[in-house]
Design an enzyme around this catalytic site. Structure first.
Site, PDB file in Angstrom:
ATOM      1  N   LYS A 178      -2.535  10.908  -3.481  1.00  0.00           N
ATOM      2  CA  LYS A 178      -1.703  11.105  -4.667  1.00  0.00           C
ATOM      3  C   LYS A 178      -2.392  11.961  -5.718  1.00  0.00           C
ATOM      4  O   LYS A 178      -1.719  12.647  -6.485  1.00  0.00           O
ATOM      5  CB  LYS A 178      -1.314   9.761  -5.269  1.00  0.00           C
ATOM      6  CG  LYS A 178      -0.339   9.047  -4.373  1.00  0.00           C
ATOM      7  CD  LYS A 178       0.357   7.950  -5.084  1.00  0.00           C
ATOM      8  CE  LYS A 178       1.449   7.411  -4.192  1.00  0.00           C
ATOM      9  NZ  LYS A 178       1.979   6.167  -4.658  1.00  0.00           N
ATOM     10  N   LYS A 234       5.445   8.179   6.024  1.00  0.00           N
ATOM     11  CA  LYS A 234       6.031   6.861   5.781  1.00  0.00           C
ATOM     12  C   LYS A 234       7.258   7.025   4.890  1.00  0.00           C
ATOM     13  O   LYS A 234       7.260   7.879   3.996  1.00  0.00           O
ATOM     14  CB  LYS A 234       4.933   5.991   5.148  1.00  0.00           C
ATOM     15  CG  LYS A 234       5.354   5.197   3.981  1.00  0.00           C
ATOM     16  CD  LYS A 234       4.231   4.538   3.224  1.00  0.00           C
ATOM     17  CE  LYS A 234       4.475   4.776   1.745  1.00  0.00           C
ATOM     18  NZ  LYS A 234       4.177   3.697   0.846  1.00  0.00           N
ATOM     19  N   LYS A 240       9.795   6.044  -1.570  1.00  0.00           N
ATOM     20  CA  LYS A 240      10.666   6.464  -2.662  1.00  0.00           C
ATOM     21  C   LYS A 240      10.254   7.831  -3.199  1.00  0.00           C
ATOM     22  O   LYS A 240      11.072   8.687  -3.439  1.00  0.00           O
ATOM     23  CB  LYS A 240      10.617   5.435  -3.801  1.00  0.00           C
ATOM     24  CG  LYS A 240      11.126   4.058  -3.380  1.00  0.00           C
ATOM     25  CD  LYS A 240      11.183   3.108  -4.541  1.00  0.00           C
ATOM     26  CE  LYS A 240       9.929   2.354  -4.835  1.00  0.00           C
ATOM     27  NZ  LYS A 240       9.480   1.274  -4.079  1.00  0.00           N
TER      28      LYS A 240
HETATM   29  N1  AQP Z   1       7.789   3.002   4.980  1.00  0.00           N
HETATM   30  C1  AQP Z   1       7.416   1.753   4.812  1.00  0.00           C
HETATM   31  N2  AQP Z   1       7.294   0.927   5.876  1.00  0.00           N
HETATM   32  C2  AQP Z   1       6.917  -0.361   5.720  1.00  0.00           C
HETATM   33  N3  AQP Z   1       6.651  -0.915   4.503  1.00  0.00           N
HETATM   34  C3  AQP Z   1       6.768  -0.126   3.418  1.00  0.00           C
HETATM   35  N4  AQP Z   1       6.589  -0.360   2.108  1.00  0.00           N
HETATM   36  C4  AQP Z   1       6.824   0.776   1.417  1.00  0.00           C
HETATM   37  N5  AQP Z   1       7.169   1.755   2.255  1.00  0.00           N
HETATM   38  C5  AQP Z   1       7.147   1.230   3.509  1.00  0.00           C
HETATM   39  C6  AQP Z   1       6.213  -1.624   1.529  1.00  0.00           C
HETATM   40  O1  AQP Z   1       7.174  -1.914   0.522  1.00  0.00           O
HETATM   41  C7  AQP Z   1       6.537  -2.614  -0.538  1.00  0.00           C
HETATM   42  C8  AQP Z   1       6.841  -1.931  -1.842  1.00  0.00           C
HETATM   43  O2  AQP Z   1       6.072  -0.733  -1.915  1.00  0.00           O
HETATM   44  P1  AQP Z   1       6.257   0.450  -2.932  1.00  0.00           P
HETATM   45  O3  AQP Z   1       7.003  -0.009  -4.113  1.00  0.00           O
HETATM   46  O4  AQP Z   1       4.946   1.135  -3.152  1.00  0.00           O
HETATM   47  O5  AQP Z   1       7.205   1.377  -2.037  1.00  0.00           O
HETATM   48  P2  AQP Z   1       7.293   2.914  -1.770  1.00  0.00           P
HETATM   49  O6  AQP Z   1       8.661   3.209  -1.299  1.00  0.00           O
HETATM   50  O7  AQP Z   1       6.160   3.356  -0.928  1.00  0.00           O
HETATM   51  O8  AQP Z   1       7.236   3.418  -3.245  1.00  0.00           O
HETATM   52  P3  AQP Z   1       6.765   4.737  -3.909  1.00  0.00           P
HETATM   53  O9  AQP Z   1       7.161   4.619  -5.334  1.00  0.00           O
HETATM   54  O10 AQP Z   1       7.247   5.922  -3.180  1.00  0.00           O
HETATM   55  O11 AQP Z   1       5.273   4.589  -3.783  1.00  0.00           O
HETATM   56  P4  AQP Z   1       4.257   5.364  -2.890  1.00  0.00           P
HETATM   57  O12 AQP Z   1       4.388   6.778  -3.334  1.00  0.00           O
HETATM   58  O13 AQP Z   1       3.014   4.664  -3.303  1.00  0.00           O
HETATM   59  O14 AQP Z   1       4.546   5.198  -1.464  1.00  0.00           O
HETATM   60  C9  AQP Z   1       5.045  -2.636  -0.203  1.00  0.00           C
HETATM   61  O15 AQP Z   1       4.730  -3.882   0.379  1.00  0.00           O
HETATM   62  C10 AQP Z   1       4.893  -1.539   0.804  1.00  0.00           C
HETATM   63  O16 AQP Z   1       3.809  -1.779   1.687  1.00  0.00           O
END
Ligand code: AQP
Length: 333
Positions: A111, A191, A194
């Site tokens: 990031k 992965k 969001k």
């Molecule tokens: N792709 C995924 N597969 C399995 N588990 C996932 N989690 C997130 N993406 C996957 C899990 O969801 C929970 C919330 O995590 P988050 O709010 O960090 O979700 P995100 O979609 O990854 O959000 P962002 O805002 O886009 O964050 P970054 O950029 O950090 O990825 C967690 O338990 C996560 O493991």
């Protein structure tokens, strides 16, 4: 009964990666454990974000979680910034967290490349995460695979703090995965996340789900309809495994390998199954949106219950670390 803590950032919609990787597990765990689930808005502000949208996104995340089956009668659901002890403990924990460990976190490295100037909050993200978990002395943390490295660091922080200030005070939390610990995004590469815009939201309407799925990446070897595909290389096939019944999954694999249908046919079946899976959640979400005061009350009560536990932990932490108690100078917290 184990203590459980987990959080989700209100950085966008609740998507099927969050749902399959974490939230579905939360719903199951609340039946048999003491669970604290938080919408972690202080985490969300470590990435670039739109202040005018954060409040609505936080509300929408609460709606999504409640619609997905989070039950305020069975767990504590709250917004992180409503419980100030999270940032207070985070500061305390920075004093025992090795800088080198923070710098080697994969998420930080990835990031920080996206930012012109790297904020210290991004570096300290796992410390705030440690505070989230440790305030409630959680034993289990249901998260996706992306959080494994952070959890390892949380355990190291626990060992360092306990060694210095109180043996056994904090338990070493364990990761709790579902079988879907890493859902790949619609780009078929990274992965589902969001911030990467490669998601399907659990509350997306049927037409949007289809529009998102239509261009999704499949096995790159299937250039034409007559080219046989390899389901093992196709993310659409892996999503079928979570949303389609076993006989459909077999049919999908066979039709792909034998080039008996096109990728769009395969995606249409998947879209219909995803749409059907989330019908009850879309209905519950519409009901909650029509009554925002119910959601506010759930979050108010959740923050109050979380604060009762968090305040107790913080008081014990301050005492163990030798800070002058505020009560001694008759200051009420
Ligand atoms: N792709 C995924 N597969 C399995 N588990 C996932 N989690 C997130 N993406 C996957 C899990 O969801 C929970 C919330 O995590 P988050 O709010 O960090 O979700 P995100 O979609 O990854 O959000 P962002 O805002 O886009 O964050 P970054 O950029 O950090 O990825 C967690 O338990 C996560 O493991």
């Amino acid at each position: 009964m184990a203590r459980v803590f987990s959080g989700i950032q209100p950085s966008g919609e609740l998507h099927i990666g969050n749902y399959l990787g974490a939230v579905r597990n939360w719903v199951a765990l609340q039946e048999r454990h003491e669970c604290f689930f938080s919408i972690v808005d202080y985490h969300a502000i470590t990435q670039s974000y739109e202040p005018a949208q954060l409040e609505a996104q936080t509300f929408d995340m609460a709606v999504g979680l409640l619609a997905a089956g989070i039950d305020p009668e069975r767990c504590v659901l709250f917004v992180q910034s409503h419980v100030p002890e999270h940032t207070e403990l985070a500061w305390v924990l920075t004093t025992v967290t090795p800088l080198g460990e923070l710098e080697r976190m994969t998420q930080f490295k990835d990031k920080s490349q996206l930012q012109e100037s790297v904020p210290a909050g991004l570096l300290n993200y796992p410390v705030l995460q440690a505070a989230d978990i440790l305030l409630y002395k959680a034993d289990l943390v249901p998260v996706g695979q992306d959080q494994e490295q952070h959890l390892e660091l949380v355990r190291e922080i626990v060992r360092k703090w306990n060694r210095r200030f109180g043996a056994g005070f904090f338990p070493e939390p364990q990761v709790h995965h579902t079988e879907a610990k890493r859902i790949v995004g619609l780009d078929g590469q990274a992965k589902m996340s969001k911030s990467l815009n490669n998601t399907i939201g659990i509350l997306d309407d049927p037409e949007r789900i289809w529009q998102l799925l239509r261009p999704a990446m499949t096995d790159p070897a299937r250039v034409r309809r007559i080219d046989p595909g390899d389901p093992a290389k196709c993310n659409v096939f892996s999503l079928h495994q979570y949303f389609s019944p076993a006989d459909t999954v077999d049919h999908v694999a066979d039709s792909c390998r034998g080039a008996k249908w096109g990728c769009l046919d395969c995606k249409r079946v998947l879209a219909d199954n995803i749409i059907a899976a989330f019908v009850p959640m879309r209905e519950r979400a519409a009901e909650l949106r029509a009554h925002p005061e119910r959601v506010h009350e759930i979050l108010r009560s959740g923050a109050e219950r979380a604060r009762a536990v968090a305040a107790e932990t913080m008081a014990a932490v301050r005492a163990a670390m030798g800070l002058l108690p505020a009560e001694k100078v008759a200051l009420r917290r």
